[in-house]
Write a protein that holds these residues in place. Sequence first.
Motif, PDB file in Angstrom:
ATOM      1  N   THR A  22       5.863   4.425  -7.120  1.00  0.00           N
ATOM      2  CA  THR A  22       5.385   5.584  -7.862  1.00  0.00           C
ATOM      3  C   THR A  22       5.259   6.737  -6.888  1.00  0.00           C
ATOM      4  O   THR A  22       4.590   6.604  -5.851  1.00  0.00           O
ATOM      5  N   LEU A  23       5.912   7.843  -7.192  1.00  0.00           N
ATOM      6  CA  LEU A  23       5.802   9.017  -6.345  1.00  0.00           C
ATOM      7  C   LEU A  23       4.346   9.474  -6.305  1.00  0.00           C
ATOM      8  O   LEU A  23       3.727   9.692  -7.343  1.00  0.00           O
ATOM      9  N   GLY A  24       3.812   9.589  -5.105  1.00  0.00           N
ATOM     10  CA  GLY A  24       2.422   9.990  -4.939  1.00  0.00           C
ATOM     11  C   GLY A  24       2.185  11.428  -5.360  1.00  0.00           C
ATOM     12  O   GLY A  24       3.005  12.311  -5.092  1.00  0.00           O
ATOM     13  N   LYS A  25       1.057  11.637  -6.007  1.00  0.00           N
ATOM     14  CA  LYS A  25       0.638  12.962  -6.475  1.00  0.00           C
ATOM     15  C   LYS A  25      -0.800  13.207  -6.019  1.00  0.00           C
ATOM     16  O   LYS A  25      -1.470  12.276  -5.573  1.00  0.00           O
ATOM     17  N   PRO A  26      -1.285  14.433  -6.149  1.00  0.00           N
ATOM     18  CA  PRO A  26      -2.641  14.725  -5.672  1.00  0.00           C
ATOM     19  C   PRO A  26      -3.711  13.778  -6.215  1.00  0.00           C
ATOM     20  O   PRO A  26      -4.644  13.426  -5.494  1.00  0.00           O
ATOM     21  N   GLU A  27      -3.550  13.331  -7.441  1.00  0.00           N
ATOM     22  CA  GLU A  27      -4.559  12.429  -8.022  1.00  0.00           C
ATOM     23  C   GLU A  27      -4.554  11.033  -7.391  1.00  0.00           C
ATOM     24  O   GLU A  27      -5.452  10.230  -7.650  1.00  0.00           O
ATOM     25  N   HIS A  28      -3.580  10.745  -6.528  1.00  0.00           N
ATOM     26  CA  HIS A  28      -3.515   9.446  -5.859  1.00  0.00           C
ATOM     27  C   HIS A  28      -4.177   9.449  -4.480  1.00  0.00           C
ATOM     28  O   HIS A  28      -4.195   8.420  -3.803  1.00  0.00           O
ATOM     29  N   LEU A  29      -4.708  10.596  -4.059  1.00  0.00           N
ATOM     30  CA  LEU A  29      -5.279  10.710  -2.717  1.00  0.00           C
ATOM     31  C   LEU A  29      -6.320   9.638  -2.440  1.00  0.00           C
ATOM     32  O   LEU A  29      -6.297   8.982  -1.396  1.00  0.00           O
ATOM     33  N   ASP A  30      -7.232   9.414  -3.382  1.00  0.00           N
ATOM     34  CA  ASP A  30      -8.295   8.434  -3.150  1.00  0.00           C
ATOM     35  C   ASP A  30      -7.789   6.994  -3.155  1.00  0.00           C
ATOM     36  O   ASP A  30      -8.482   6.091  -2.688  1.00  0.00           O
ATOM     37  N   LYS A  31      -6.585   6.760  -3.634  1.00  0.00           N
ATOM     38  CA  LYS A  31      -5.985   5.419  -3.620  1.00  0.00           C
ATOM     39  C   LYS A  31      -5.205   5.163  -2.334  1.00  0.00           C
ATOM     40  O   LYS A  31      -5.185   4.046  -1.834  1.00  0.00           O
ATOM     41  N   ILE A  32      -4.556   6.208  -1.817  1.00  0.00           N
ATOM     42  CA  ILE A  32      -3.691   6.017  -0.652  1.00  0.00           C
ATOM     43  C   ILE A  32      -4.442   6.136   0.682  1.00  0.00           C
ATOM     44  O   ILE A  32      -4.082   5.462   1.648  1.00  0.00           O
ATOM     45  N   LEU A  33      -5.490   6.941   0.734  1.00  0.00           N
ATOM     46  CA  LEU A  33      -6.217   7.109   2.003  1.00  0.00           C
ATOM     47  C   LEU A  33      -6.777   5.798   2.555  1.00  0.00           C
ATOM     48  O   LEU A  33      -6.642   5.544   3.754  1.00  0.00           O
ATOM     49  N   PRO A  34      -7.380   4.935   1.737  1.00  0.00           N
ATOM     50  CA  PRO A  34      -7.857   3.662   2.301  1.00  0.00           C
ATOM     51  C   PRO A  34      -6.716   2.782   2.836  1.00  0.00           C
ATOM     52  O   PRO A  34      -6.899   2.065   3.826  1.00  0.00           O
TER      53      PRO A  34
END
Length: 149
Positions: free
Chosen positions: A6-18
């Motif tokens: 899934t192409l990352g979008k701003p709403e995915h920030l809290d999922k990808i940072l960890p």
Amino acid sequence: MSAALTLGKPEHLDKILPLITAFHAEEGIETTHEDRQAGIAPLLDGIPHGAAYLIGPPRAPIGYIVVCFGWSVEFGGLDAIIDELYIRPGVRGRGIASEALIALPRALSQYGLRALHLEVDKTNTAAIKLYRRAGFQPRDNYMFMSRSL
């Protein structure tokens, strides 16, 4: 378990940072939370220099891949480097990284990508085996070099 990208979008920030934090800790990469956020947020915002893909379900990703775009005269156009690839330890060994590495070039080739590169630790035999299975080959007489600015 699926290696759907899934192409990352701003709403995915809290999922990808960890995930990035876990990868950096595992690899001994010393960065601050602010540095990690400054590195990934523009990609999620759509900066044209790269892209971040979540691996697995976007609400609970099991990994991520970051690619950075460039241009190559040798390869005849747009190329990219896989900057980071991470799969959670608990789900490794199930073929997820292989699936993702096979799906990524397919997804990017429709946009004219001509070559995909990556860097690997010469002593990491498991990663080398994974990358070879996904079609990556070492280039004789070439060595990836870096200079921090």
